[in-house]
Design a protein around this motif. Structure first.
Motif, PDB file in Angstrom:
ATOM      1  N   TRP A   1      13.735  34.488  26.272  1.00  0.00           N
ATOM      2  CA  TRP A   1      12.996  33.524  25.462  1.00  0.00           C
ATOM      3  C   TRP A   1      12.558  34.132  24.136  1.00  0.00           C
ATOM      4  CZ3 TRP A   1       9.515  31.116  29.881  1.00  0.00           C
ATOM      5  CH2 TRP A   1      10.337  30.327  30.700  1.00  0.00           C
ATOM      6  N   ASP A   2      12.243  35.429  24.146  1.00  0.00           N
ATOM      7  CA  ASP A   2      11.911  36.114  22.884  1.00  0.00           C
ATOM      8  C   ASP A   2      13.080  36.026  21.904  1.00  0.00           C
ATOM      9  OD1 ASP A   2       9.438  36.815  23.870  1.00  0.00           O
ATOM     10  OD2 ASP A   2       9.960  38.903  24.273  1.00  0.00           O
ATOM     11  N   ARG A   3      14.282  36.227  22.413  1.00  0.00           N
ATOM     12  CA  ARG A   3      15.464  36.147  21.542  1.00  0.00           C
ATOM     13  C   ARG A   3      15.630  34.740  20.980  1.00  0.00           C
ATOM     14  NH1 ARG A   3      17.440  39.775  25.549  1.00  0.00           N
ATOM     15  NH2 ARG A   3      18.269  38.051  26.799  1.00  0.00           N
TER      16      ARG A   3
ATOM     17  N   GLU B   1      16.996  25.013  24.916  1.00  0.00           N
ATOM     18  CA  GLU B   1      17.774  26.176  25.347  1.00  0.00           C
ATOM     19  C   GLU B   1      17.063  27.019  26.396  1.00  0.00           C
ATOM     20  OE1 GLU B   1      19.495  28.542  22.204  1.00  0.00           O
ATOM     21  OE2 GLU B   1      19.481  26.844  20.823  1.00  0.00           O
ATOM     22  N   MET B   2      15.763  26.821  26.552  1.00  0.00           N
ATOM     23  CA  MET B   2      15.006  27.669  27.467  1.00  0.00           C
ATOM     24  C   MET B   2      15.387  27.462  28.926  1.00  0.00           C
ATOM     25  SD  MET B   2      11.233  27.546  25.657  1.00  0.00           S
ATOM     26  CE  MET B   2      10.427  28.790  26.687  1.00  0.00           C
TER      27      MET B   2
ATOM     28  N   GLY C   1      16.780  30.269  31.518  1.00  0.00           N
ATOM     29  CA  GLY C   1      16.206  30.497  32.840  1.00  0.00           C
ATOM     30  C   GLY C   1      17.255  30.438  33.933  1.00  0.00           C
ATOM     31  N   THR C   2      18.185  29.496  33.799  1.00  0.00           N
ATOM     32  CA  THR C   2      19.273  29.380  34.773  1.00  0.00           C
ATOM     33  C   THR C   2      20.148  30.626  34.770  1.00  0.00           C
ATOM     34  OG1 THR C   2      19.300  26.972  34.523  1.00  0.00           O
ATOM     35  CG2 THR C   2      21.274  28.002  35.446  1.00  0.00           C
ATOM     36  N   ARG C   3      20.431  31.165  33.576  1.00  0.00           N
ATOM     37  CA  ARG C   3      21.235  32.381  33.476  1.00  0.00           C
ATOM     38  C   ARG C   3      20.534  33.549  34.159  1.00  0.00           C
ATOM     39  NH1 ARG C   3      21.461  36.881  30.765  1.00  0.00           N
ATOM     40  NH2 ARG C   3      19.581  36.395  29.551  1.00  0.00           N
TER      41      ARG C   3
ATOM     42  N   VAL D   1      12.312  25.718  35.203  1.00  0.00           N
ATOM     43  CA  VAL D   1      11.347  25.870  34.111  1.00  0.00           C
ATOM     44  C   VAL D   1      10.705  24.517  33.819  1.00  0.00           C
ATOM     45  CG1 VAL D   1      11.039  26.520  31.697  1.00  0.00           C
ATOM     46  CG2 VAL D   1      12.673  27.766  33.128  1.00  0.00           C
ATOM     47  N   ARG D   2       9.410  24.547  33.600  1.00  0.00           N
ATOM     48  CA  ARG D   2       8.661  23.333  33.233  1.00  0.00           C
ATOM     49  C   ARG D   2       8.060  23.581  31.849  1.00  0.00           C
ATOM     50  NH1 ARG D   2       5.048  22.543  37.813  1.00  0.00           N
ATOM     51  NH2 ARG D   2       3.971  24.327  36.895  1.00  0.00           N
ATOM     52  N   ILE D   3       8.284  22.637  30.913  1.00  0.00           N
ATOM     53  CA  ILE D   3       7.900  22.846  29.521  1.00  0.00           C
ATOM     54  C   ILE D   3       7.052  21.676  29.024  1.00  0.00           C
ATOM     55  CG2 ILE D   3       8.765  23.095  27.151  1.00  0.00           C
ATOM     56  CD1 ILE D   3      11.262  24.412  28.329  1.00  0.00           C
ATOM     57  N   GLY D   4       6.038  21.990  28.210  1.00  0.00           N
ATOM     58  CA  GLY D   4       5.203  20.980  27.581  1.00  0.00           C
ATOM     59  C   GLY D   4       5.061  21.238  26.098  1.00  0.00           C
ATOM     60  N   ILE D   5       5.039  20.168  25.290  1.00  0.00           N
ATOM     61  CA  ILE D   5       4.988  20.290  23.828  1.00  0.00           C
ATOM     62  C   ILE D   5       3.995  19.276  23.258  1.00  0.00           C
ATOM     63  CG2 ILE D   5       6.299  20.009  21.673  1.00  0.00           C
ATOM     64  CD1 ILE D   5       8.803  20.864  23.173  1.00  0.00           C
TER      65      ILE D   5
END
Length: 281
Positions: free
Chosen positions: A123-125, A165-166, A170-172, A183-187
């Motif tokens: 994720w940093d990348r 892309e996150m 995570g899948t990789r 992964v669960r994401i909020g924006i």
């Protein structure tokens, strides 16, 4: 543009604190000068001290840039005043690994750290690629923001593209580790306050309702999905495909309309595992 609220109170400077105090400049006495017994040894000692100081400063700056955004680190080196800025518009993202507590209980400690490091490094990348700012990690949660500390007009789009892309990253990592990861994401999008706090283990952090709401979008989200607020939907709707999840009860905010970010409009569907997950909900 951010509004600057740099305070008058002096603060501790990590650069000055890291620099050794003795010998502020190389010795000016040349080795072997007449009438200066031992001057060669003194010059050599002073030169060594100066080199050690320079190395310490370089190392201090490298460490500083590893924990603070470059523009903020530059300001901190130039002034000992409190750094605090207001941004009228920024995009904040929180991501979390679903069920990580259970995973951590099953794995040896070293494997837990290696797994988290692998995911967060990926994720940093992505953050670097999309030009957004990683703010911090808390346990298995990851926080990143667009439009801070350097404002940019496309902060929402940059964060949306990274979010899309996150999950794949995570899948990789899951395939490499043999662990099933979702992964669960909020924006959310809106005003934030940003600044540097602390004297030891200092941190560049964000505050405000936008930060709290983005965190709630993540914690009340769906596994494998990206949940966004209505104002994020309004900002992204022209270029991205979003689906209305409906009105859900959000802690501290009450009934709230939320949406799921699916992808960019016009892109081929079916390659992201989130597509199938969202279609079944």
């Amino acid at each position: 543009m951010p509004w600057n609220t740099t305070g008058a109170a002096p603060r501790w400077s990590p650069i000055s604190a890291a620099a050794p105090g003795p010998c502020s400049a190389p010795c000016s006495i040349p080795a072997g000068s007449p009438g200066t017994a031992g001057s060669g040894a003194r010059a050599q000692t002073c030169c060594s001290t100066s080199c050690a100081r320079d190395r310490a400063l370089d190392e201090s700056e490298r460490l500083l840039l590893n924990v603070l955004p470059a523009p903020v680190a530059s300001r901190l080196k130039q002034s000992d005043q409190v750094i605090a800025d207001g941004f009228p518009a920024a995009t904040v993202l929180f991501a979390d690994i679903v069920g990580f507590t259970g995973i951590a209980e099953r794995l040896p400690p070293a494997d837990v750290v290696v797994l988290l490091d692998r995911v967060f490094a990926g994720w940093d990348r992505l953050a670097v690629r999309h030009g957004v700012e990683k703010i911090k990690t808390i346990g298995d949660a990851y926080m990143v923001a667009g439009g801070v500390p350097s404002p940019r007009a496309d902060h929402a789009e940059a964060i949306a593209d990274m979010a899309l892309e996150m999950g794949a990253e995570g899948t990789r990592c899951a395939a490499e580790s043999g662990q099933a990861l979702e992964v669960r994401i909020g924006i959310d999008i809106g005003p934030v306050v940003a600044g540097v706090i602390g004297r030891t283990k200092f941190i560049y952090d964000l505050w405000g309702d936008t930060v709290n709401t983005a965190s709630r979008m993540e914690s009340h989200g769906l596994p494998g999905a990206i949940q966004v607020t209505e104002r994020a939907y309004e900002r992204l709707g022209a270029r991205y495909e979003l689906r209305r999840r409906g009105r859900i009860e959000i802690k501290g905010k009450g009934p709230t309309d939320t949406y799921l970010l699916i992808g960019r409009k016009g892109k081929e569907r079916g390659t992201d595992p989130r597509d199938a997950q969202v279609r079944t909900r």
